[in-house]
Design an enzyme around this catalytic site. Sequence first.
Site, short mmCIF file in Angstrom:
data_model
loop_
_atom_site.label_atom_id
_atom_site.label_comp_id
_atom_site.label_asym_id
_atom_site.label_seq_id
_atom_site.Cartn_x
_atom_site.Cartn_y
_atom_site.Cartn_z
N HIS A 18 -49.87 -97.69 -27.23
CA HIS A 18 -49.47 -97.17 -25.78
C HIS A 18 -49.72 -98.06 -24.65
O HIS A 18 -48.63 -98.42 -23.89
CB HIS A 18 -50.32 -95.92 -25.48
CG HIS A 18 -50.06 -95.31 -24.26
ND1 HIS A 18 -49.50 -94.34 -24.03
CD2 HIS A 18 -50.25 -95.97 -22.83
CE1 HIS A 18 -49.52 -93.74 -22.78
NE2 HIS A 18 -49.89 -95.01 -21.93
N GLU A 19 -50.78 -98.86 -24.70
CA GLU A 19 -51.05 -99.89 -23.76
C GLU A 19 -50.15 -101.20 -24.08
O GLU A 19 -49.51 -101.78 -23.06
CB GLU A 19 -52.37 -100.54 -23.94
CG GLU A 19 -53.65 -99.40 -23.44
CD GLU A 19 -53.32 -98.58 -22.55
OE1 GLU A 19 -52.60 -98.74 -21.26
OE2 GLU A 19 -53.64 -97.17 -22.31
N HIS A 63 -46.81 -100.83 -22.36
CA HIS A 63 -46.99 -100.84 -20.86
C HIS A 63 -46.49 -102.57 -20.51
O HIS A 63 -46.02 -102.81 -19.36
CB HIS A 63 -48.45 -100.59 -20.23
CG HIS A 63 -48.57 -99.37 -19.77
ND1 HIS A 63 -47.67 -98.81 -18.81
CD2 HIS A 63 -49.50 -98.24 -20.38
CE1 HIS A 63 -48.34 -97.43 -18.74
NE2 HIS A 63 -49.31 -97.21 -19.68
N CYS A 65 -50.54 -90.61 -19.68
CA CYS A 65 -50.52 -91.79 -18.92
C CYS A 65 -51.22 -91.80 -17.52
O CYS A 65 -50.75 -90.71 -16.88
CB CYS A 65 -49.07 -92.46 -19.08
SG CYS A 65 -49.31 -93.97 -18.27
NI NI Z 1 -50.33 -95.14 -19.95
#
Ligand code: NI
Length: 175
Positions: free
Chosen positions: A140-141, A144, A98
Amino acid sequence: MKLPLRYYGDPILREKAKPIEKITPEILQLARDMIETMEAYNGVGIAAPQIGVSLRIFVRRDEVALADGRFTLGPAEVLLNPEITRLSEEEETMTEGCLSIPKVIVHVSRPKKIRVRYQTLQGDWREEERDDFLARVTMHENDHLNGVLHIDRAPPHERKKIEPKLREIKRLFFL
Ligand code: NI
């Protein structure tokens, strides 16, 4: 314009980002800046909180295999107000990094296939199925935008091993 990144320890990375109500010129500029920033850092995705904006938008790009077996990166895509609407039962474990937590690579198990609904920069809603690498980047995004980081999903023994590195990142970047 390439924007400065926010790093582990910054509280914005733990916030739940707000929906984008209206696609203004500022949002279009934000999307362009996020793409430039992703490319500048050679990343495969960036979510708005990582550049200090708590809004539900991220950019991503796929890994594309070349004829000679090497990989290149595909064109950048922008997803607004994304929502994962379906997850496969089958999971796959891969290593992830990341940009906000430099040099911390952990194993993360995630569904192999997803369905994601999102708005384009033109305001149209789309729903698509994604698998493998692009599904992983999308999850993953999307994490966030909910204040979740890849380290939260790492196995406990790895999480323990990276603790000193995390403290170091906090010390270096977040004063
Ligand atoms: Ni990330």
